[in-house]
Design a protein around this motif. Structure first.
Motif, short mmCIF file in Angstrom:
data_model
loop_
_atom_site.label_atom_id
_atom_site.label_comp_id
_atom_site.label_asym_id
_atom_site.label_seq_id
_atom_site.Cartn_x
_atom_site.Cartn_y
_atom_site.Cartn_z
N LYS A 157 0.82 -1.20 0.00
CA LYS A 157 0.00 0.00 0.00
C LYS A 157 0.86 1.26 0.00
N THR A 158 2.00 1.21 0.68
CA THR A 158 2.85 2.40 0.75
C THR A 158 3.38 2.77 -0.63
N PHE A 159 3.72 1.78 -1.44
CA PHE A 159 4.24 2.07 -2.78
C PHE A 159 3.15 2.68 -3.65
N ARG A 160 1.97 2.08 -3.59
CA ARG A 160 0.87 2.59 -4.42
C ARG A 160 0.47 4.01 -3.98
N ALA A 162 2.49 6.22 -2.63
CA ALA A 162 3.54 7.11 -3.11
C ALA A 162 3.39 7.39 -4.60
N GLU A 163 2.98 6.38 -5.36
CA GLU A 163 2.77 6.58 -6.80
C GLU A 163 1.65 7.58 -7.05
N ARG A 164 0.55 7.47 -6.31
CA ARG A 164 -0.57 8.39 -6.48
C ARG A 164 -0.15 9.82 -6.15
N VAL A 165 0.64 9.98 -5.09
CA VAL A 165 1.11 11.31 -4.71
C VAL A 165 1.99 11.89 -5.82
N TRP A 166 2.91 11.06 -6.33
CA TRP A 166 3.80 11.54 -7.39
C TRP A 166 3.01 11.97 -8.62
N LEU A 167 2.02 11.20 -9.02
CA LEU A 167 1.25 11.54 -10.21
C LEU A 167 0.48 12.84 -10.02
N ALA A 168 -0.03 13.05 -8.82
CA ALA A 168 -0.76 14.30 -8.53
C ALA A 168 0.20 15.49 -8.53
N VAL A 169 1.33 15.34 -7.84
CA VAL A 169 2.30 16.44 -7.77
C VAL A 169 2.91 16.70 -9.14
N GLY A 170 3.26 15.63 -9.85
CA GLY A 170 3.86 15.80 -11.17
C GLY A 170 2.91 16.47 -12.15
N GLY A 171 1.64 16.09 -12.09
CA GLY A 171 0.66 16.71 -12.96
C GLY A 171 0.53 18.21 -12.70
N ALA A 172 0.49 18.57 -11.41
CA ALA A 172 0.41 19.99 -11.06
C ALA A 172 1.66 20.74 -11.51
N MET A 250 14.30 5.72 -5.37
CA MET A 250 14.52 4.35 -4.90
C MET A 250 15.43 4.36 -3.67
N PRO A 251 14.86 4.38 -2.46
CA PRO A 251 15.68 4.28 -1.25
C PRO A 251 16.32 2.89 -1.14
N LYS A 252 17.12 2.71 -0.11
CA LYS A 252 17.94 1.50 0.01
C LYS A 252 17.12 0.22 -0.04
N ALA A 253 16.01 0.17 0.67
CA ALA A 253 15.20 -1.06 0.71
C ALA A 253 14.58 -1.36 -0.64
N VAL A 254 14.13 -0.33 -1.34
CA VAL A 254 13.53 -0.53 -2.66
C VAL A 254 14.59 -0.96 -3.65
N ARG A 255 15.77 -0.34 -3.58
CA ARG A 255 16.86 -0.75 -4.48
C ARG A 255 17.23 -2.21 -4.26
N ALA A 256 17.33 -2.63 -3.01
CA ALA A 256 17.67 -4.02 -2.72
C ALA A 256 16.61 -4.97 -3.27
N ALA A 257 15.35 -4.63 -3.09
CA ALA A 257 14.27 -5.48 -3.59
C ALA A 257 14.27 -5.53 -5.11
N ALA A 258 14.50 -4.38 -5.73
CA ALA A 258 14.55 -4.34 -7.20
C ALA A 258 15.67 -5.21 -7.73
N ASN A 259 16.86 -5.10 -7.15
CA ASN A 259 17.99 -5.86 -7.68
C ASN A 259 17.83 -7.35 -7.44
N ALA A 260 17.20 -7.73 -6.33
CA ALA A 260 16.92 -9.15 -6.10
C ALA A 260 15.95 -9.67 -7.15
N SER A 261 14.96 -8.85 -7.51
CA SER A 261 14.01 -9.27 -8.54
C SER A 261 14.69 -9.37 -9.89
N HIS A 262 15.67 -8.52 -10.15
CA HIS A 262 16.40 -8.58 -11.41
C HIS A 262 17.23 -9.85 -11.51
#
Length: 304
Positions: A157-160, A162-172, A250-262
């Motif tokens: 839920k935290t990722f989703r 954050a995505e919604r916030v980014w899309l709103a801020v980016g659009g503005a 991509m903070p440290k935890a997200v980077r680690a998760a991404a690279n493990a998935s790669h």
């Protein structure tokens, strides 16, 4: 490339990203493409054409440093997805399914193959799905810091949120003309003035954020289904490139998760490779284009 052509010319007489043309989709839309022909040997039978798929809100221009490098040994084609760059929006929406079909329309236009497909970020799932639908014409995939369903963090839920916030801020920010200022570093990394001009004109508009928002509406839900039933790639060689640095959202935890998935994604291919871009965060095509060029070259000219 066949069909209607439109030459885009710089002061030097030729655009850095080559000759422009329109690829038609089955439902009558037109997707804007640009091609660098590569050396004469790139036109020979069985020498793969390299086709690039950009990230979620990115245009063809973000591939310019890599495309130019690849054109030294292969034909190299970039394009704008519907709603980005010079391609008009898709009135039917931007599902993964539909975006993969559009990529296959670009491949049909580029002519018979074989192809090496290169996808960055959200472009990674798109090239995987497109390849799974016509695997006989795919010589390999290069996934550059891709979004991957093996990363659990994507579905929290935290990722989703954050995505919604980014899309709103980016659009503005785009509506206020601030989006370009936030990404001025992107303009600075363009390899030539004509590419910078294209980016400045096309990459920071409110329409870009509208398209990204439409893509995001179903993207993660579709990707989550792949956790049980991923696209089947058979024995297609897959190289996955990971950035190693944090930042770029991509903070440290997200980077680690991404690279493990790669690493996991590369291991699913019988000819998989996992490559680390040691000097990069998420934007490897801009910060270390040579890493991507080398990975593509290894698939286009195996045994070099």
């Amino acid at each position: 490339m066949n069909g209607e052509r439109e030459q885009t010319v710089s002061e030097a007489g030729r655009h850095t990203q080559g000759t422009a043309a329109w690829a038609a989709t089955p439902d009558g839309r037109r997707l804007y493409t640009m091609e660098l022909p590569g050396p004469s040997t790139a036109g020979e039978k069985d020498v793969p054409t390299v086709v690039f798929e950009a990230g979620a809100a990115a245009t063809r221009s973000t591939w310019a440093p890599v495309q130019v490098g690849v054109s030294g040994f292969a034909r190299a084609v970039v394009y704008d997805r519907s709603g980005l760059g010079r391609s008009a929006p898709d009135p039917a929406g931007r599902t993964l399914d539909r975006m993969a079909d559009d990529l296959n329309a670009v491949l049909d236009h580029a002519g018979p193959g074989p192809f090496v497909l290169v996808g960055h970020s959200a472009g990674g799932p798109i090239v995987r799905l497109a390849a799974s639908r016509r695997p006989e014409r795919i010589a390999g995939l290069v996934l550059v810091d891709p979004t991957d369903e093996a990363a659990d963090v994507l579905f929290r839920k935290t990722f989703r949120r954050a995505e919604r916030v980014w899309l709103a801020v980016g659009g503005a920010a785009a509506r206020l003309g601030l989006f370009k200022r936030a990404f001025r570093w992107l303009l600075a990394m363009a390899p030539a003035e004509d590419v910078r001009e294209d980016l400045a004109r096309e990459a920071f508009t409110p329409g870009v954020l509208r398209t990204q928002r439409e893509q995001a509406r179903t993207f993660l839900d579709e990707l989550e289904v792949w956790r049980e039933t991923p696209p089947a790639l058979g024995d297609i060689p897959v190289t996955v490139i990971s950035g190693t640095r944090t930042g770029d959202g991509m903070p440290k935890a997200v980077r680690a998760a991404a690279n493990a998935s790669h690493a996991h994604r590369a291991a699913q291919s019988p000819r998989g490779r996992h490559v680390l871009a040691e000097e990069s965060g998420h934007y490897v095509p801009l910060t270390e284009p040579d890493v991507v060029v080398d990975a593509v070259n290894a698939l286009v000219t195996p045994g070099r």
